[in-house]
Design an enzyme around this catalytic site. Structure first.
Site, PDB file in Angstrom:
ATOM      1  N   ASN A 156       0.854  -1.185   0.000  1.00  0.00           N
ATOM      2  CA  ASN A 156       0.000   0.000   0.000  1.00  0.00           C
ATOM      3  C   ASN A 156       0.891   1.237   0.000  1.00  0.00           C
ATOM      4  OD1 ASN A 156       0.781   0.555   2.715  1.00  0.00           O
ATOM      5  ND2 ASN A 156      -0.934  -0.653   3.514  1.00  0.00           N
ATOM      6  N   GLU A 204       3.345   1.509   2.991  1.00  0.00           N
ATOM      7  CA  GLU A 204       4.429   0.520   2.918  1.00  0.00           C
ATOM      8  C   GLU A 204       5.428   0.881   1.830  1.00  0.00           C
ATOM      9  OE1 GLU A 204       1.437  -3.087   4.363  1.00  0.00           O
ATOM     10  OE2 GLU A 204       1.835  -2.727   2.228  1.00  0.00           O
ATOM     11  N   ASP A 206      -6.743  -7.344   0.964  1.00  0.00           N
ATOM     12  CA  ASP A 206      -6.852  -8.786   0.733  1.00  0.00           C
ATOM     13  C   ASP A 206      -7.686  -9.077  -0.511  1.00  0.00           C
ATOM     14  OD1 ASP A 206      -5.394  -9.220   3.055  1.00  0.00           O
ATOM     15  OD2 ASP A 206      -7.171  -9.437   4.305  1.00  0.00           O
TER      16      ASP A 206
END
Length: 485
Positions: free
Chosen positions: A200, A203, A271
């Site tokens: 993301n 990150e 996810d």
């Protein structure tokens, strides 16, 4: 979104995806909050119900299963009540199969307390030290030969150690399996060799030192991540409301805008993205097509509460939304209709066809059209022109001219396309359009339906709709004449 990727939705079933990573138990405790505690300035929540579901790598598996593929979940659980509950949830889930190792450590849990649709508190139960790789590598080796893709779902809970990553990436690449890694560390070099890395924005920024708020910064961050992974071909940075940035080695970056119509809860959306990427790549899509599908799936995921999954039917509905027609565009000439119907077919839509005069629309017409739309994905209505109605019913008909009748039909949500035809029967139109389902009322028999033999010759269906008693245009006109006299 290209029509090719829509067409690939029909190929998602039956793929087998290994999900290796940190399996968790997600618990949602719902209650009512009406006061502040007298003991401390904190809300008091009265518990009303509790929901338990698979989290972490388990939620990736749930999303894969919802998309029609099979998920092989490899990870660890503790020898505790939470571990038993987690194994029970896996057993209850269709198309999820577990190859789990037991460890002398607590099962990772996330417990969320929710009141008035707001998270009040989250409690984490976990140990995140590194886990021995032997049993996990044995499980991976058992499952790899029959897998179509591999997901590495890293939540930094100790499963995906550098040594384990090196081994499984090497084995999956040797077997020719696409690998998607969802990272949780700034040391992205440990994921070198994966097909696609999916950090993301936060990150990616931590790993590269480059903020991803703007497109240019996201491109720079992706370039640095690719430099740290010299044998990996692509990085997809998920950026929330800013959409996604896809960088492929040697190609210009692609920015995908966020598609959410309404944001309810972002829990688990990452996810969903990883799951969609895995199923798409396993089905033979390239990385760009897979990213487009994942972007649509993410938009649907955040419109749902909690760690919800996105089904393949929901995804198809979202994709086809882009090809829905406005009322004015629903009235088409035959040549234009062919192009529209071809695009719907490439989306996997079943085309239904019915026809009639629809002179004065009444409840009987609405009932038949609703039944027709219920058996297909797109309903095309062949509408007799004024001249053809006069030949069939006499000079006093129709009551409404053809453009008015077409406009009324096009305004109905159950009608997707209206085509005027001037022949006595719609056989030429049916031959041109080749509908999957031909629909008429039960006042007809199959042998009396124009075009029935042709539709059945290529495997099409005939559907006879129930009639609503007491309703007909002729009766309506006679009543109007009676009242007028």
């Amino acid at each position: 979104m290209t029509l090719q990727s829509l067409d690939h939705l029909r190929k998602l079933d039956g793929k087998r995806i290994i999900v290796l990573g940190d399996v968790m138990l997600d618990t949602f405790v719902y209650g009512h909050c009406a006061r502040i505690s007298p003991e401390a300035p904190i809300p008091v929540v009265r518990i009303e119900r509790e929901e338990v579901m698979l989290g972490g790598a388990g939620n990736v598996a749930r999303n894969i299963a919802a998309l029609g593929a099979e998920a092989i979940l490899i990870g660890v659980v503790g020898q505790d009540a939470a571990g038993a509950a987690l194994r029970t949830k896996i057993h209850e889930e269709a198309r999820i199969y577990a190859d789990l190792a037991l460890e002398q450590r607590p099962t990772t849990q996330k417990i969320r307390y929710i009141a008035a649709q707001q998270q009040m508190l989250r409690v984490d139960i976990e140990e995140s030290g590194p886990i021995g790789a032997a049993s996990l590598l044995h499980a991976f080796a058992r499952q790899l030969p029959t897998a179509d893709a591999v997901v590495l779902s890293d939540y930094a809970k100790g499963v995906l150690t550098p040594d384990l990553l090196t081994t499984v990436i090497r084995q999956a690449r040797a077997a020719g399996k696409p690998i998607i890694a969802d990272p949780k560390t700034i040391d992205v070099a440990r994921y070198d060799g994966v097909t696609l890395l999916t950090p993301n924005a936060a990150e990616a920024a931590q790993a590269s030192g480059q903020a991803c708020d703007e497109d240019e910064g996201a491109c720079s961050a992706a370039d640095q991540l690719l430099a740290a992974m010299p044998t990996s071909p692509a990085v997809l940075i998920t950026r929330g409301a800013k959409g996604m940035t896809l960088a492929q080695r040697g190609a210009p970056a692609i920015h995908l805008p966020a598609l959410a119509r309404a944001v309810f809860d972002v829990s688990g959306a990452g996810d969903t993205v990883v799951a969609m990427l895995a199923v798409a790549l396993a089905s033979g899509l390239d990385v760009t097509e897979a990213a487009h599908l994942a972007n649509v799936a993410a938009g649907k995921a955040v419109s749902k509460p909690g760690t919800a999954v996105v089904t393949v039917d929901e995804l198809r509905e979202e994709l086809q939304h882009d090809y829905a027609l406005s009322t004015s565009d629903k009235i088409a000439v035959p040549s234009g209709a062919v192009r529209i119907i071809d695009s719907w077919r490439r989306c996997g839509a079943r085309i239904g066809f019915t026809n009639g005069c629809f002179d004065l629309l009444h409840p009987g017409h609405l009932s038949q059209l609703a039944q027709a739309r219920a058996v297909c994905d797109r309903l095309v209505v062949g509408l007799n022109t004024d001249a053809s109605i006069q030949r069939l019913k006499g000079p006093a008909r129709p009551v409404q001219h053809e453009q008015a009748r077409a406009a009324v039909l096009a305004a109905l949500t159950m009608v997707d396309l209206v085509i005027l035809f001037g022949d006595d029967t719609p056989i030429d139109l049916i031959t041109l359009l080749r509908p999957d389902i031909l629909i008429k009322g039960k006042d007809y028999t199959v042998d009396r339906i124009a075009g029935a033999d042709f539709v059945q010759s290529y495997g099409g269906r005939i559907f006879l709709a129930d009639l609503l008693p007491g309703h007909s245009t002729t009766k309506l006109i006679n009543r109007i004449n009676h009242l007028a006299n």
